[in-house]
Scaffold this motif. Structure first.
Motif, PDB file in Angstrom:
ATOM      1  N   GLU A 212      37.098  31.560  40.897  1.00 35.93           N
ATOM      2  CA  GLU A 212      37.316  33.003  40.776  1.00 35.93           C
ATOM      3  C   GLU A 212      36.288  33.622  39.830  1.00 35.93           C
ATOM      4  O   GLU A 212      35.780  34.721  40.070  1.00 35.93           O
ATOM      5  CB  GLU A 212      38.729  33.279  40.254  1.00 35.93           C
ATOM      6  CG  GLU A 212      39.077  34.757  40.140  1.00 35.93           C
ATOM      7  CD  GLU A 212      40.475  34.988  39.580  1.00 35.93           C
ATOM      8  OE1 GLU A 212      40.775  36.134  39.203  1.00 35.93           O
ATOM      9  OE2 GLU A 212      41.258  34.014  39.513  1.00 35.93           O
ATOM     10  N   GLY A 213      35.966  32.899  38.739  1.00 43.54           N
ATOM     11  CA  GLY A 213      34.973  33.393  37.789  1.00 43.54           C
ATOM     12  C   GLY A 213      33.597  33.511  38.412  1.00 43.54           C
ATOM     13  O   GLY A 213      32.841  34.430  38.097  1.00 43.54           O
ATOM     14  N   CYS A 214      33.269  32.578  39.321  1.00 43.91           N
ATOM     15  CA  CYS A 214      31.960  32.615  39.981  1.00 43.91           C
ATOM     16  C   CYS A 214      31.819  33.844  40.875  1.00 43.91           C
ATOM     17  O   CYS A 214      30.705  34.276  41.183  1.00 43.91           O
ATOM     18  CB  CYS A 214      31.746  31.346  40.817  1.00 43.91           C
ATOM     19  SG  CYS A 214      31.563  29.843  39.819  1.00 43.91           S
ATOM     20  N   GLU A 215      32.966  34.392  41.298  1.00 45.35           N
ATOM     21  CA  GLU A 215      32.943  35.551  42.192  1.00 45.35           C
ATOM     22  C   GLU A 215      33.024  36.865  41.432  1.00 45.35           C
ATOM     23  O   GLU A 215      32.917  37.933  42.026  1.00 45.35           O
ATOM     24  CB  GLU A 215      34.116  35.447  43.173  1.00 45.35           C
ATOM     25  CG  GLU A 215      34.027  34.220  44.097  1.00 45.35           C
ATOM     26  CD  GLU A 215      35.303  33.973  44.865  1.00 45.35           C
ATOM     27  OE1 GLU A 215      36.274  34.735  44.648  1.00 45.35           O
ATOM     28  OE2 GLU A 215      35.331  33.017  45.676  1.00 45.35           O
ATOM     29  N   LYS A 216      33.210  36.802  40.111  1.00 45.90           N
ATOM     30  CA  LYS A 216      33.330  38.017  39.301  1.00 45.90           C
ATOM     31  C   LYS A 216      31.988  38.399  38.689  1.00 45.90           C
ATOM     32  O   LYS A 216      31.163  37.540  38.387  1.00 45.90           O
ATOM     33  CB  LYS A 216      34.356  37.816  38.173  1.00 45.90           C
ATOM     34  CG  LYS A 216      35.799  37.693  38.647  1.00 45.90           C
ATOM     35  CD  LYS A 216      36.733  37.409  37.491  1.00 45.90           C
ATOM     36  CE  LYS A 216      36.775  38.537  36.501  1.00 45.90           C
ATOM     37  NZ  LYS A 216      37.725  38.308  35.413  1.00 45.90           N
ATOM     38  N   GLN A 217      31.805  39.688  38.492  1.00 45.09           N
ATOM     39  CA  GLN A 217      30.599  40.179  37.829  1.00 45.09           C
ATOM     40  C   GLN A 217      30.729  40.065  36.311  1.00 45.09           C
ATOM     41  O   GLN A 217      29.775  39.746  35.614  1.00 45.09           O
ATOM     42  CB  GLN A 217      30.337  41.635  38.236  1.00 45.09           C
ATOM     43  CG  GLN A 217      29.073  42.243  37.645  1.00 45.09           C
ATOM     44  CD  GLN A 217      27.802  41.582  38.151  1.00 45.09           C
ATOM     45  OE1 GLN A 217      27.796  40.979  39.223  1.00 45.09           O
ATOM     46  NE2 GLN A 217      26.719  41.681  37.384  1.00 45.09           N
ATOM     47  N   ASP A 218      31.946  40.324  35.803  1.00 45.66           N
ATOM     48  CA  ASP A 218      32.200  40.284  34.360  1.00 45.66           C
ATOM     49  C   ASP A 218      33.143  39.128  34.061  1.00 45.66           C
ATOM     50  O   ASP A 218      34.340  39.193  34.355  1.00 45.66           O
ATOM     51  CB  ASP A 218      32.814  41.612  33.902  1.00 45.66           C
ATOM     52  CG  ASP A 218      32.919  41.712  32.383  1.00 45.66           C
ATOM     53  OD1 ASP A 218      32.934  40.653  31.723  1.00 45.66           O
ATOM     54  OD2 ASP A 218      32.988  42.837  31.859  1.00 45.66           O
ATOM     55  N   VAL A 219      32.604  38.056  33.490  1.00 43.32           N
ATOM     56  CA  VAL A 219      33.420  36.866  33.196  1.00 43.32           C
ATOM     57  C   VAL A 219      33.624  36.681  31.702  1.00 43.32           C
ATOM     58  O   VAL A 219      34.202  35.682  31.275  1.00 43.32           O
ATOM     59  CB  VAL A 219      32.763  35.594  33.788  1.00 43.32           C
ATOM     60  CG1 VAL A 219      32.627  35.704  35.299  1.00 43.32           C
ATOM     61  CG2 VAL A 219      31.393  35.337  33.148  1.00 43.32           C
ATOM     62  N   GLY A 220      33.173  37.644  30.900  1.00 41.01           N
ATOM     63  CA  GLY A 220      33.194  37.486  29.443  1.00 41.01           C
ATOM     64  C   GLY A 220      34.575  37.334  28.855  1.00 41.01           C
ATOM     65  O   GLY A 220      34.823  36.436  28.036  1.00 41.01           O
ATOM     66  N   ILE A 221      35.503  38.222  29.248  1.00 41.21           N
ATOM     67  CA  ILE A 221      36.845  38.190  28.673  1.00 41.21           C
ATOM     68  C   ILE A 221      37.707  37.157  29.387  1.00 41.21           C
ATOM     69  O   ILE A 221      38.275  36.253  28.771  1.00 41.21           O
ATOM     70  CB  ILE A 221      37.485  39.593  28.731  1.00 41.21           C
ATOM     71  CG1 ILE A 221      36.651  40.584  27.908  1.00 41.21           C
ATOM     72  CG2 ILE A 221      38.923  39.551  28.226  1.00 41.21           C
ATOM     73  CD1 ILE A 221      37.125  42.026  27.987  1.00 41.21           C
ATOM     74  N   ILE A 222      37.827  37.308  30.700  1.00 44.85           N
ATOM     75  CA  ILE A 222      38.557  36.357  31.533  1.00 44.85           C
ATOM     76  C   ILE A 222      37.617  35.918  32.646  1.00 44.85           C
ATOM     77  O   ILE A 222      37.041  36.761  33.344  1.00 44.85           O
ATOM     78  CB  ILE A 222      39.822  37.010  32.153  1.00 44.85           C
ATOM     79  CG1 ILE A 222      40.800  37.443  31.050  1.00 44.85           C
ATOM     80  CG2 ILE A 222      40.519  36.040  33.115  1.00 44.85           C
ATOM     81  CD1 ILE A 222      41.990  38.213  31.567  1.00 44.85           C
ATOM     82  N   PRO A 223      37.408  34.631  32.857  1.00 48.45           N
ATOM     83  CA  PRO A 223      38.094  33.498  32.225  1.00 48.45           C
ATOM     84  C   PRO A 223      37.355  32.856  31.050  1.00 48.45           C
ATOM     85  O   PRO A 223      37.870  31.921  30.457  1.00 48.45           O
ATOM     86  CB  PRO A 223      38.176  32.502  33.379  1.00 48.45           C
ATOM     87  CG  PRO A 223      36.899  32.712  34.136  1.00 48.45           C
ATOM     88  CD  PRO A 223      36.622  34.198  34.031  1.00 48.45           C
ATOM     89  N   MET A 224      36.128  33.326  30.681  1.00 48.59           N
ATOM     90  CA  MET A 224      35.379  32.635  29.633  1.00 48.59           C
ATOM     91  C   MET A 224      36.062  32.722  28.274  1.00 48.59           C
ATOM     92  O   MET A 224      36.248  31.714  27.590  1.00 48.59           O
ATOM     93  CB  MET A 224      33.955  33.193  29.534  1.00 48.59           C
ATOM     94  CG  MET A 224      32.963  32.633  30.538  1.00 48.59           C
ATOM     95  SD  MET A 224      32.843  30.828  30.599  1.00 48.59           S
ATOM     96  CE  MET A 224      32.525  30.423  28.900  1.00 48.59           C
ATOM     97  N   GLY A 225      36.401  33.956  27.856  1.00 48.99           N
ATOM     98  CA  GLY A 225      37.007  34.128  26.530  1.00 48.99           C
ATOM     99  C   GLY A 225      38.357  33.452  26.429  1.00 48.99           C
ATOM    100  O   GLY A 225      38.647  32.713  25.495  1.00 48.99           O
TER     101      GLY A 225
END
Length: 217
Positions: A112-125
């Motif tokens: 799901e993260g690979c398909e998102k433009q903004d991964v900073g908060i969720i799921p990375m953070g």
């Protein structure tokens, strides 16, 4: 006096290593690069900054509110030590196999993260950096701190870990190039070994608090 300083330094060292090993930004590099593939350096830095800030805020809030949460749900510190120790043990055992624990992220979350433009908060953070293991650890460390003098190293360790996470993720390409996959795996296994020992100590400490075992120092 010397004994108190030694105790504080020892607590500070254990706190910093525990939180850093659990956040484990080095092992998160491959996932971060996969999620930001095709993005320029400025975008990756922005995502790394958001992830680090999220990690800092989440862990600080749970550290500060730990004792309140214990009282609210009627959870004793020994019980939480043992529960936290079991979580850390599971994470440590997976790190010994050079694998990212699924308590941090599942394959579906990574996809799901690979398909998102903004991964900073969720799921990375959260949950990849500030996952269940890190959250439970800061709560246990704060719950066992006898005074605010011992609580200060917990907040300092959180800040240092978040700062280090930003620099590691912001320079993920360089870190991966210099360390290589083998270097990352070796370091992950070493951190897993130490984390497993810390997990066992948490469990033993919880058992000692209820009188089930007697610790020999």
């Amino acid at each position: 006096m010397l004994g108190s300083i030694t105790s504080l330094l020892q607590f500070s060292f254990v706190t910093l290593t525990s939180i850093f090993f659990l956040v484990d930004p080095i092992a998160a590099i491959p996932t971060f690069l996969a999620m930001t593939i095709g993005d320029d350096r400025a975008h990756r830095k922005r995502m790394a900054r958001r992830a680090a800030w999220t990690c800092l805020i989440v862990l600080t809030v749970f550290a500060a509110a730990g004792r309140l949460i214990f009282r609210l749900f009627g959870i004793t510190l020994p019980a939480f030590k043992m529960a936290g120790g079991l979580i850390l043990l599971l994470i440590g055992l997976e790190m010994l196999q050079a694998r990212r624990s699924q308590t941090k992220e599942t394959p579906s979350e990574t996809q799901e993260g690979c398909e998102k433009q903004d991964v900073g908060i969720i799921p990375m953070g959260i949950p990849m950096l500030a996952g269940p293991g890190a959250i439970s650890t800061v709560m246990v460390l704060m719950g066992g701190a006898p005074s605010w003098l011992h609580a200060a190293p917990v907040f300092a360790a959180i800040a240092i870990t978040a700062f280090a996470s930003y620099w590691i993720l912001a320079g993920a390409d360089s870190v991966r190039r210099h360390m290589g996959e083998t270097g990352i795996r070796i370091l992950t296994r070493l951190m897993g070994l130490l984390l497993t020992a810390i997990a066992v100590q948490f469990i033993l400490s919880g058992l000692a608090d209820v009188g089930a075992v007697k610790l020999v120092t």
